[in-house]
Design a protein around this motif. Structure first.
Motif, PDB file in Angstrom:
ATOM      1  N   TRP A  47       0.866  -1.181   0.000  1.00 50.43           N
ATOM      2  CA  TRP A  47       0.000   0.000   0.000  1.00 50.43           C
ATOM      3  C   TRP A  47       0.900   1.226   0.000  1.00 50.43           C
ATOM      4  O   TRP A  47       1.117   1.867   1.014  1.00 50.43           O
ATOM      5  CB  TRP A  47      -0.906  -0.012   1.231  1.00 50.43           C
ATOM      6  CG  TRP A  47      -2.163   0.784   1.050  1.00 50.43           C
ATOM      7  CD1 TRP A  47      -2.340   2.120   1.244  1.00 50.43           C
ATOM      8  CD2 TRP A  47      -3.428   0.283   0.632  1.00 50.43           C
ATOM      9  NE1 TRP A  47      -3.632   2.489   0.974  1.00 50.43           N
ATOM     10  CE2 TRP A  47      -4.331   1.379   0.597  1.00 50.43           C
ATOM     11  CE3 TRP A  47      -3.905  -0.970   0.287  1.00 50.43           C
ATOM     12  CZ2 TRP A  47      -5.663   1.244   0.234  1.00 50.43           C
ATOM     13  CZ3 TRP A  47      -5.231  -1.099  -0.073  1.00 50.43           C
ATOM     14  CH2 TRP A  47      -6.099  -0.004  -0.093  1.00 50.43           C
ATOM     15  N   ASP A  48       1.429   1.566  -1.188  1.00 49.98           N
ATOM     16  CA  ASP A  48       2.385   2.658  -1.302  1.00 49.98           C
ATOM     17  C   ASP A  48       1.698   3.948  -1.722  1.00 49.98           C
ATOM     18  O   ASP A  48       0.527   3.953  -2.101  1.00 49.98           O
ATOM     19  CB  ASP A  48       3.474   2.295  -2.321  1.00 49.98           C
ATOM     20  CG  ASP A  48       4.277   1.082  -1.892  1.00 49.98           C
ATOM     21  OD1 ASP A  48       4.556   0.972  -0.680  1.00 49.98           O
ATOM     22  OD2 ASP A  48       4.600   0.248  -2.756  1.00 49.98           O
ATOM     23  N   ALA A  49       2.465   5.024  -1.677  1.00 42.41           N
ATOM     24  CA  ALA A  49       1.932   6.326  -2.081  1.00 42.41           C
ATOM     25  C   ALA A  49       1.632   6.327  -3.571  1.00 42.41           C
ATOM     26  O   ALA A  49       2.313   5.700  -4.379  1.00 42.41           O
ATOM     27  CB  ALA A  49       2.933   7.432  -1.748  1.00 42.41           C
ATOM     28  N   GLN A  50       0.574   7.051  -3.951  1.00 42.88           N
ATOM     29  CA  GLN A  50       0.181   7.156  -5.346  1.00 42.88           C
ATOM     30  C   GLN A  50       1.113   8.114  -6.084  1.00 42.88           C
ATOM     31  O   GLN A  50       1.583   9.099  -5.530  1.00 42.88           O
ATOM     32  CB  GLN A  50      -1.264   7.675  -5.416  1.00 42.88           C
ATOM     33  CG  GLN A  50      -1.791   7.910  -6.817  1.00 42.88           C
ATOM     34  CD  GLN A  50      -3.203   8.432  -6.793  1.00 42.88           C
ATOM     35  OE1 GLN A  50      -4.090   7.847  -6.174  1.00 42.88           O
ATOM     36  NE2 GLN A  50      -3.438   9.555  -7.464  1.00 42.88           N
ATOM     37  N   GLU A  51       1.383   7.809  -7.367  1.00 39.72           N
ATOM     38  CA  GLU A  51       2.154   8.717  -8.216  1.00 39.72           C
ATOM     39  C   GLU A  51       1.314   9.974  -8.472  1.00 39.72           C
ATOM     40  O   GLU A  51       0.190   9.881  -8.961  1.00 39.72           O
ATOM     41  CB  GLU A  51       2.490   8.030  -9.549  1.00 39.72           C
ATOM     42  CG  GLU A  51       3.197   8.929 -10.543  1.00 39.72           C
ATOM     43  CD  GLU A  51       4.532   9.423 -10.023  1.00 39.72           C
ATOM     44  OE1 GLU A  51       4.683  10.663  -9.922  1.00 39.72           O
ATOM     45  OE2 GLU A  51       5.405   8.593  -9.724  1.00 39.72           O
ATOM     46  N   ARG A  52       1.871  11.146  -8.132  1.00 43.15           N
ATOM     47  CA  ARG A  52       1.099  12.381  -8.234  1.00 43.15           C
ATOM     48  C   ARG A  52       1.749  13.417  -9.155  1.00 43.15           C
ATOM     49  O   ARG A  52       1.379  14.572  -9.152  1.00 43.15           O
ATOM     50  CB  ARG A  52       0.875  12.979  -6.838  1.00 43.15           C
ATOM     51  CG  ARG A  52       0.164  11.999  -5.890  1.00 43.15           C
ATOM     52  CD  ARG A  52      -0.349  12.667  -4.649  1.00 43.15           C
ATOM     53  NE  ARG A  52      -0.798  11.698  -3.668  1.00 43.15           N
ATOM     54  CZ  ARG A  52      -1.989  11.106  -3.652  1.00 43.15           C
ATOM     55  NH1 ARG A  52      -2.857  11.387  -4.587  1.00 43.15           N
ATOM     56  NH2 ARG A  52      -2.313  10.232  -2.710  1.00 43.15           N
ATOM     57  N   ASP A  53       2.707  12.985  -9.963  1.00 46.69           N
ATOM     58  CA  ASP A  53       3.287  13.849 -10.971  1.00 46.69           C
ATOM     59  C   ASP A  53       2.820  13.382 -12.349  1.00 46.69           C
ATOM     60  O   ASP A  53       2.272  12.287 -12.495  1.00 46.69           O
ATOM     61  CB  ASP A  53       4.823  13.823 -10.889  1.00 46.69           C
ATOM     62  CG  ASP A  53       5.327  14.439  -9.595  1.00 46.69           C
ATOM     63  OD1 ASP A  53       4.723  15.437  -9.144  1.00 46.69           O
ATOM     64  OD2 ASP A  53       6.301  13.919  -9.021  1.00 46.69           O
ATOM     65  N   ASP A  54       3.080  14.233 -13.367  1.00 43.01           N
ATOM     66  CA  ASP A  54       2.697  13.871 -14.731  1.00 43.01           C
ATOM     67  C   ASP A  54       3.738  12.921 -15.320  1.00 43.01           C
ATOM     68  O   ASP A  54       4.458  13.255 -16.272  1.00 43.01           O
ATOM     69  CB  ASP A  54       2.558  15.129 -15.589  1.00 43.01           C
ATOM     70  CG  ASP A  54       1.284  15.903 -15.267  1.00 43.01           C
ATOM     71  OD1 ASP A  54       0.237  15.261 -15.120  1.00 43.01           O
ATOM     72  OD2 ASP A  54       1.356  17.137 -15.142  1.00 43.01           O
ATOM     73  N   ALA A  55       3.825  11.739 -14.747  1.00 50.14           N
ATOM     74  CA  ALA A  55       4.841  10.764 -15.149  1.00 50.14           C
ATOM     75  C   ALA A  55       4.364   9.983 -16.366  1.00 50.14           C
ATOM     76  O   ALA A  55       3.242   9.468 -16.405  1.00 50.14           O
ATOM     77  CB  ALA A  55       5.131   9.808 -13.991  1.00 50.14           C
ATOM     78  N   GLY A  56       5.232   9.888 -17.379  1.00 47.63           N
ATOM     79  CA  GLY A  56       4.931   9.096 -18.557  1.00 47.63           C
ATOM     80  C   GLY A  56       5.383   7.655 -18.390  1.00 47.63           C
ATOM     81  O   GLY A  56       6.061   7.295 -17.418  1.00 47.63           O
ATOM     82  N   VAL A  57       5.006   6.814 -19.354  1.00 47.46           N
ATOM     83  CA  VAL A  57       5.393   5.402 -19.345  1.00 47.46           C
ATOM     84  C   VAL A  57       6.242   5.134 -20.581  1.00 47.46           C
ATOM     85  O   VAL A  57       5.733   5.212 -21.708  1.00 47.46           O
ATOM     86  CB  VAL A  57       4.151   4.483 -19.346  1.00 47.46           C
ATOM     87  CG1 VAL A  57       4.582   3.017 -19.348  1.00 47.46           C
ATOM     88  CG2 VAL A  57       3.256   4.768 -18.158  1.00 47.46           C
ATOM     89  N   PRO A  58       7.535   4.836 -20.428  1.00 47.45           N
ATOM     90  CA  PRO A  58       8.365   4.482 -21.588  1.00 47.45           C
ATOM     91  C   PRO A  58       7.776   3.273 -22.320  1.00 47.45           C
ATOM     92  O   PRO A  58       7.156   2.397 -21.698  1.00 47.45           O
ATOM     93  CB  PRO A  58       9.727   4.153 -20.972  1.00 47.45           C
ATOM     94  CG  PRO A  58       9.725   4.835 -19.635  1.00 47.45           C
ATOM     95  CD  PRO A  58       8.301   4.819 -19.172  1.00 47.45           C
ATOM     96  N   PHE A  59       8.002   3.223 -23.634  1.00 50.14           N
ATOM     97  CA  PHE A  59       7.393   2.148 -24.418  1.00 50.14           C
ATOM     98  C   PHE A  59       7.865   0.778 -23.948  1.00 50.14           C
ATOM     99  O   PHE A  59       7.084  -0.171 -23.893  1.00 50.14           O
ATOM    100  CB  PHE A  59       7.705   2.329 -25.904  1.00 50.14           C
ATOM    101  CG  PHE A  59       7.063   1.279 -26.761  1.00 50.14           C
ATOM    102  CD1 PHE A  59       5.708   1.307 -27.038  1.00 50.14           C
ATOM    103  CD2 PHE A  59       7.823   0.222 -27.268  1.00 50.14           C
ATOM    104  CE1 PHE A  59       5.105   0.321 -27.805  1.00 50.14           C
ATOM    105  CE2 PHE A  59       7.229  -0.766 -28.042  1.00 50.14           C
ATOM    106  CZ  PHE A  59       5.871  -0.713 -28.315  1.00 50.14           C
ATOM    107  N   LYS A  60       9.149   0.653 -23.587  1.00 51.52           N
ATOM    108  CA  LYS A  60       9.654  -0.648 -23.118  1.00 51.52           C
ATOM    109  C   LYS A  60       8.929  -1.099 -21.855  1.00 51.52           C
ATOM    110  O   LYS A  60       8.620  -2.285 -21.697  1.00 51.52           O
ATOM    111  CB  LYS A  60      11.156  -0.559 -22.872  1.00 51.52           C
ATOM    112  CG  LYS A  60      11.995  -0.486 -24.144  1.00 51.52           C
ATOM    113  CD  LYS A  60      13.477  -0.522 -23.830  1.00 51.52           C
ATOM    114  CE  LYS A  60      14.317  -0.502 -25.090  1.00 51.52           C
ATOM    115  NZ  LYS A  60      15.780  -0.518 -24.797  1.00 51.52           N
ATOM    116  N   ALA A  61       8.659  -0.140 -20.952  1.00 52.43           N
ATOM    117  CA  ALA A  61       7.947  -0.488 -19.719  1.00 52.43           C
ATOM    118  C   ALA A  61       6.518  -0.906 -20.027  1.00 52.43           C
ATOM    119  O   ALA A  61       5.980  -1.854 -19.431  1.00 52.43           O
ATOM    120  CB  ALA A  61       7.955   0.698 -18.760  1.00 52.43           C
TER     121      ALA A  61
END
Length: 702
Positions: free
Chosen positions: A515-529
């Motif tokens: 139960w971790d903290a939620q991502e709260r920035d405008d983070a993108g997802v690399p295509f490999k990920a």
């Protein structure tokens, strides 16, 4: 400052019911008839769809697998039908501008006199960005001050943080907020030594320690922002409805700029009020609690909302994770009412920035909601509370049910292609039985099902497009935004179906999640990920498509929207997470919300405070205390006044010896947490004649 000096002492006010304002009473006619209408319509529509499906599949002969298809279809359609009629009711209420509860013309809340209650805004946090948490607090505090009702409120940041650096940053951010806002004695900070039971345990500890001093508490999430008017109106409604235990505002998502988040923000702003109005219409005083952006009567919460520990091991047993539904159910069980007020504006939250972070959040919620299956049959709960538990379970179980429906349909189609039709099925049949063409009925069923899925949303979009405020949603581009959102949702739906099915299977097989903290920035997802995350989904889509082509070309084209979403999943996840594409869509007036067109004061204040705080990374908390006497004194003042036992004192001494010889970076997180739990020695005491310690460690002895 000691912990006791950081504790507000307020005499509890007993509110006189005779002073209540009758114009804001939460009452409405025909509670039973509303539910009879809504559930009756849903059951009738489901029965018709099931009959139609049975008629289509059983035109020639109904096989066992086709019976399975009908069963899964009926369950899924019942879920769709309830949502459809909730949306239709919401559309009628919005179109006629009627209050969902009273069924009278919507009117703004006009307060008579000042607040008489004592209220507290509580913000539970766990390893969150302190700058963002306190920016939201400060924006809400400034807005509340502008109402003139600031004296009726206190703010509490309830930290469960386990990152030592974030812990110290929280303390410094709290002190700065108190200083900048001249809010000493108004804003308080408390950190728990042990974060048992997560957020629900955090609130429980607060209630046991401080909440008796307050009549009501407004619960924030780490990313919540509320206008002062909204908070004051919520407190006013609680004062004037003594039987209300919870009043929930519908928070609007805002603040994110990736394409994924912008699409969700747009449709939530366009269609969310429709669903909120429909839910409020039939739930009435048995509405649900969503865990934040709501006001709670502290007396009722303390008396009846202690959560049980479920028997057995996690994930289905142990501490209840999704506490909000359960707390609302306990409120109703004790006779308190829970209300959803759709017209309570000025309430905001933030969304995950991409599909993967969205799924991670759903993974946590899935484990919590699946526990509700055990509570559906627990004694004492109201029927509507049991329905809310069921709806919480179905929000995830509907995905594997949909997957099973599609798989059973594939198997049934495969079986039918292998059958050689017998025109004379019986031994003594004298007349042939010709195959029956059910293509028209299949078309009717398809249109009926798709209409139930998308019609309320389409009408919501058209209402905005034809309304006076369409400019706030991008003007004529509303239709383009709605069309693109519908296309995106159609492609995303099978991806979430597969992910939710995986989550449900994982929970049922005994795997629990952190139960971790939620991502709260405008983070993108690399295509490999994205490719790594969705590779199994792609393989399933390709294999399933090949089987469908082999079975029946027509069936393949019927299944193609599902297959397209599965095969295109990494590209969809990657490009929808793009901040650049999101900003380009904004320039094209796509997926615009009123908060972007004319930003409220609170959101402008949030942006200003965030900009002022800059990109200041969280520093090494221990080193900060060693080098900064002010930070050290502040931290010591916030710690409990007690001494470590003999064993702990020895452990602390060993850690200080390690610190002096090898430097701050040599300590583990747990070692830092241990010595931060007691007043930290200043630099001269640590070194005791040794060389100066720095972030890189001590200088080597000559």
């Amino acid at each position: 400052m000691t912990e006791s000096a950081n504790t507000p002492v307020i005499p509890a006010d007993g509110l006189d019911d005779s002073l209540c304002d009758p114009t804001v009473k939460l009452r409405g006619p025909g509670v039973g008839s509303r539910r009879i209408f809504l559930f009756g319509a849903s059951i009738a529509a489901t029965a018709y769809a099931a009959w139609l499906m049975t008629d289509v599949l059983g035109a020639d002969q109904l096989t066992i697998m086709e019976m399975v298809v009908v069963a899964f279809f009926t369950i899924n359609f019942a879920w769709i039908s309830l949502s459809f009629f909730t949306g239709i009711v919401g559309l009628v209420l919005r179109g006629l501008k009627l209050d969902a509860i009273t069924l009278k013309r919507l009117k703004p809340i006009v307060r008579k006199g000042r607040l008489r209650s004592k209220n507290v805004v509580v913000i539970p946090v766990y390893n969150e960005d302190p700058n963002r948490v306190f920016a939201g607090l400060r924006a809400s505090y400034e807005s509340l001050a502008a109402t003139g009702e600031l004296d009726a409120f206190h703010f509490f940041v309830l930290s469960d943080t386990r990152d030592p650096d974030i812990w110290i940053a929280e303390e410094m951010a709290w002190a700065k907020a108190c200083s900048d806002l001249n809010a000493r004695g108004k804003i308080f900070f408390r950190r728990r030594a042990e974060n048992t039971e997560r957020k629900s345990g955090n609130l429980k500890e607060f209630c046991e320690t401080y909440a008796a001093n307050y009549d009501h508490m407004i619960v924030f999430d780490a990313d919540s922002v509320m206008s002062g008017e909204a908070m004051v109106n919520m407190a006013y409604l609680m004062e004037n409805n003594p039987d209300a235990g919870i009043i929930q505002s519908p928070p609007q998502p805002t603040g994110r700029q990736t394409l994924f988040a912008r699409i969700l923000q747009f449709i939530s702003r366009v269609h969310g009020p429709t669903m909120s109005a429909g839910l409020s219409f039939w739930c009435m005083g048995s509405s649900n609690y969503w865990g934040h952006n709501a006001i709670i009567r502290t007396k009722a919460f303390i008396e009846c909302c202690g959560l049980p520990v479920l028997s057995g091991k996690p994930p289905m047993g142990g501490h209840i994770l999704s506490h909000d539904f359960v707390e609302a159910a306990f409120m109703r069980k004790a006779g308190w009412r829970c209300w959803l007020i759709p017209q309570l504006e000025g309430s905001w939250e933030e969304l995950p920035p991409n599909l993967i972070d969205f799924a991670i959040r759903d993974r946590r919620w899935c484990q919590g909601n699946m526990q509700h299956a055990r509570l559906m049959v627990a004694p004492g709960f109201k029927p509507l509370s049991r329905l809310h538990f069921f709806m919480g379970v179905m929000s995830f179980v509907s995905s594997p049910l949909w997957l099973l429906l599609l798989l059973s349909s594939t198997i049934a189609t495969l079986q039918n292609t292998q059958l050689t039709y017998s025109f004379f099925p019986g031994q003594f049949t004298m007349f042939p039985q010709w195959p029956v063409d059910r293509s028209f009925e299949m078309l009717v069923l398809l249109i009926f099902t798709i209409g139930m899925l998308v019609l309320p949303k389409i009408i919501s979009i058209l209402m905005v497009c034809l309304g006076r405020d369409r400019k706030q949603y991008g003007g004529v581009m509303v239709l383009a935004s709605g069309l693109l959102e519908t296309l995106y949702s159609a492609l995303q739906a099978p991806i979430m179906m597969m992910l939710h099915s995986q989550f449900v299977f994982s929970v049922l097989t005994g795997n629990q999640v952190g139960w971790d903290a939620q991502e709260r920035d405008d983070a993108g997802v690399p295509f490999k990920a994205a490719l790594k995350t969705h590779r199994t989904i792609i393989v399933i889509g390709v294999v399933w498509g090949a089987i469908a082509v082999f079975v029946d070309t027509a069936f393949f084209w019927w299944l193609s929207p599902i297959l397209a979403g599965l095969v295109l999943s990494p590209w969809l996840t990657h490009y929808s997470s793009s901040l650049a594409i999101g900003k380009a869509a904004r320039r094209m007036k796509l997926f615009v919300t009123p908060e972007e067109y004319d930003s409220p004061d609170e959101l402008r204040a949030l942006a200003r405070i965030n900009a002022e705080s800059g990109e200041d990374d969280v520093k090494d908390g221990l080193l900060r205390l060693i080098e900064d006497p002010y930070a050290n004194a502040l931290h010591s003042a916030l710690l409990p006044v007690c001494k470590p036992d003999a064993r702990t004192a020895i452990e602390i001494g060993i850690i200080y010896e390690k610190l002096a010889r090898l430097g701050v970076e040599s300590l583990t997180r747990d070692e830092k947490l241990l010595i931060l739990s007691w007043p930290v020695k200043p630099l001269d005491q640590i070194m005791a004649g040794r060389d100066h310690i720095t972030a890189e460690g001590p200088k080597p002895a000559s």
